[in-house]
Design a protein around this motif. Structure first.
Motif, PDB file in Angstrom:
ATOM      1  N   LEU A  67       0.823  -1.196   0.000  1.00 46.74           N
ATOM      2  CA  LEU A  67       0.000   0.000   0.000  1.00 46.74           C
ATOM      3  C   LEU A  67       0.867   1.260   0.000  1.00 46.74           C
ATOM      4  CD1 LEU A  67      -2.888   1.080   0.122  1.00 46.74           C
ATOM      5  CD2 LEU A  67      -2.733   1.017   2.596  1.00 46.74           C
ATOM      6  N   VAL A  68       1.906   1.294   0.802  1.00 44.56           N
ATOM      7  CA  VAL A  68       2.813   2.440   0.858  1.00 44.56           C
ATOM      8  C   VAL A  68       3.533   2.600  -0.470  1.00 44.56           C
ATOM      9  CG1 VAL A  68       4.897   3.335   1.962  1.00 44.56           C
ATOM     10  CG2 VAL A  68       3.092   2.353   3.371  1.00 44.56           C
ATOM     11  N   THR A  69       3.986   1.498  -1.064  1.00 44.18           N
ATOM     12  CA  THR A  69       4.681   1.548  -2.350  1.00 44.18           C
ATOM     13  C   THR A  69       3.754   2.093  -3.440  1.00 44.18           C
ATOM     14  OG1 THR A  69       6.010  -0.361  -1.679  1.00 44.18           O
ATOM     15  CG2 THR A  69       6.004   0.193  -4.019  1.00 44.18           C
ATOM     16  N   LEU A  70       2.526   1.630  -3.480  1.00 46.69           N
ATOM     17  CA  LEU A  70       1.556   2.091  -4.473  1.00 46.69           C
ATOM     18  C   LEU A  70       1.282   3.582  -4.293  1.00 46.69           C
ATOM     19  CD1 LEU A  70      -0.391   1.406  -6.766  1.00 46.69           C
ATOM     20  CD2 LEU A  70      -2.092   0.847  -5.048  1.00 46.69           C
ATOM     21  N   LEU A  71       1.133   4.018  -3.070  1.00 47.49           N
ATOM     22  CA  LEU A  71       0.910   5.422  -2.782  1.00 47.49           C
ATOM     23  C   LEU A  71       2.088   6.281  -3.251  1.00 47.49           C
ATOM     24  CD1 LEU A  71      -1.077   7.378  -1.520  1.00 47.49           C
ATOM     25  CD2 LEU A  71       0.029   6.989   0.679  1.00 47.49           C
ATOM     26  N   MET A  72       3.303   5.809  -3.035  1.00 44.75           N
ATOM     27  CA  MET A  72       4.509   6.539  -3.472  1.00 44.75           C
ATOM     28  C   MET A  72       4.547   6.662  -4.998  1.00 44.75           C
ATOM     29  SD  MET A  72       6.408   7.480  -0.883  1.00 44.75           S
ATOM     30  CE  MET A  72       8.079   7.540  -1.420  1.00 44.75           C
ATOM     31  N   VAL A  73       4.188   5.606  -5.695  1.00 43.38           N
ATOM     32  CA  VAL A  73       4.195   5.625  -7.166  1.00 43.38           C
ATOM     33  C   VAL A  73       3.175   6.646  -7.684  1.00 43.38           C
ATOM     34  CG1 VAL A  73       3.635   4.262  -9.222  1.00 43.38           C
ATOM     35  CG2 VAL A  73       5.070   3.287  -7.430  1.00 43.38           C
ATOM     36  N   ILE A  74       2.007   6.681  -7.066  1.00 46.89           N
ATOM     37  CA  ILE A  74       0.970   7.632  -7.489  1.00 46.89           C
ATOM     38  C   ILE A  74       1.440   9.064  -7.259  1.00 46.89           C
ATOM     39  CG2 ILE A  74      -1.344   8.493  -6.943  1.00 46.89           C
ATOM     40  CD1 ILE A  74      -2.132   5.546  -6.408  1.00 46.89           C
ATOM     41  N   ILE A  75       2.038   9.342  -6.114  1.00 48.51           N
ATOM     42  CA  ILE A  75       2.521  10.690  -5.804  1.00 48.51           C
ATOM     43  C   ILE A  75       3.624  11.101  -6.771  1.00 48.51           C
ATOM     44  CG2 ILE A  75       3.770  12.064  -4.085  1.00 48.51           C
ATOM     45  CD1 ILE A  75       2.183  10.520  -1.924  1.00 48.51           C
ATOM     46  N   MET A  76       4.532  10.209  -7.081  1.00 53.70           N
ATOM     47  CA  MET A  76       5.634  10.526  -7.999  1.00 53.70           C
ATOM     48  C   MET A  76       5.103  10.800  -9.407  1.00 53.70           C
ATOM     49  SD  MET A  76       8.563   7.942  -6.463  1.00 53.70           S
ATOM     50  CE  MET A  76       9.173   7.522  -8.033  1.00 53.70           C
ATOM     51  N   ALA A  77       4.100  10.036  -9.844  1.00 48.14           N
ATOM     52  CA  ALA A  77       3.520  10.256 -11.176  1.00 48.14           C
ATOM     53  C   ALA A  77       2.830  11.620 -11.233  1.00 48.14           C
ATOM     54  CB  ALA A  77       2.537   9.144 -11.510  1.00 48.14           C
ATOM     55  N   ALA A  78       2.128  11.999 -10.166  1.00 51.12           N
ATOM     56  CA  ALA A  78       1.456  13.287 -10.133  1.00 51.12           C
ATOM     57  C   ALA A  78       2.470  14.432 -10.180  1.00 51.12           C
ATOM     58  CB  ALA A  78       0.589  13.400  -8.885  1.00 51.12           C
ATOM     59  N   GLU A  79       3.560  14.323  -9.452  1.00 53.23           N
ATOM     60  CA  GLU A  79       4.604  15.346  -9.461  1.00 53.23           C
ATOM     61  C   GLU A  79       5.251  15.470 -10.836  1.00 53.23           C
ATOM     62  OE1 GLU A  79       5.668  17.652  -7.214  1.00 53.23           O
ATOM     63  OE2 GLU A  79       3.874  17.052  -6.122  1.00 53.23           O
ATOM     64  N   ALA A  80       5.502  14.334 -11.489  1.00 51.98           N
ATOM     65  CA  ALA A  80       6.103  14.360 -12.827  1.00 51.98           C
ATOM     66  C   ALA A  80       5.170  15.060 -13.813  1.00 51.98           C
ATOM     67  CB  ALA A  80       6.416  12.945 -13.296  1.00 51.98           C
ATOM     68  N   SER A  81       3.871  14.813 -13.674  1.00 53.79           N
ATOM     69  CA  SER A  81       2.899  15.447 -14.554  1.00 53.79           C
ATOM     70  C   SER A  81       2.880  16.961 -14.338  1.00 53.79           C
ATOM     71  CB  SER A  81       1.511  14.862 -14.299  1.00 53.79           C
ATOM     72  OG  SER A  81       0.560  15.503 -15.092  1.00 53.79           O
ATOM     73  N   LYS A  82       2.940  17.399 -13.091  1.00 54.52           N
ATOM     74  CA  LYS A  82       2.957  18.835 -12.796  1.00 54.52           C
ATOM     75  C   LYS A  82       4.197  19.500 -13.365  1.00 54.52           C
ATOM     76  CE  LYS A  82       0.291  18.695  -8.509  1.00 54.52           C
ATOM     77  NZ  LYS A  82       0.371  18.886  -7.051  1.00 54.52           N
TER      78      LYS A  82
END
Length: 142
Positions: A6-21
């Motif tokens: 769950l923590v790993t999945l959450l980290m991947v989602i946050i990193m993808a959102a930052e890359a998009s921004k």
């Protein structure tokens, strides 16, 4: 184990959102279309001949874009297809010139076209005058 996934999945989602921004900020910094609000559009220039598919050039500051457009083949007016007018009735035929005319007032200027406020157009008079046949009565005959 579930907590780790769950923590790993959450980290991947946050990193993808930052890359998009970051990607969006990079586009804006390069002078994207959002910066330019005063686009100037040229006339639609047919690719071949005097009608059909063509290209319209738009400029704003140092940016230039080309847009696909179409000039109708029955459009032979001097004022262009981007100026829309509301016309009055045709005047009577001027026998000295063999033409009749009418005036129009600007209704809409498409693509910020440079249009005249009022225009006058003329065309040759028709050789025949149209006459309507008299209507026969529809009442009952006795």
């Amino acid at each position: 184990m579930r907590h780790f996934l769950l923590v790993t999945l959450l980290m991947v989602i946050i990193m993808a959102a930052e890359a998009s921004k970051k990607k969006e900020r990079g586009k804006e910094a390069k002078g994207g279309a959002a910066e330019c609000a005063d686009w100037k559009y040229g006339r639609c220039v047919p690719t071949s001949g005097d009608c059909g598919a063509g290209v319209r050039e738009a400029t704003c500051n140092d940016q230039t874009k080309k847009h696909k457009c179409k000039v109708p083949c029955n459009w032979k007016k001097d004022f262009g297809a981007d100026c829309k007018y509301k016309f009055g009735r045709w005047a009577e035929c001027d026998t000295s010139t063999g033409t009749k005319s009418r005036s129009g007032t600007l209704k809409k200027a498409l693509f910020n076209a440079d249009c005249q406020i009022t225009i006058k157009v003329s065309k040759p008079c028709s050789p025949k005058t149209k006459t309507k046949p008299a209507k026969k009565g529809r009442g009952k005959e006795n």
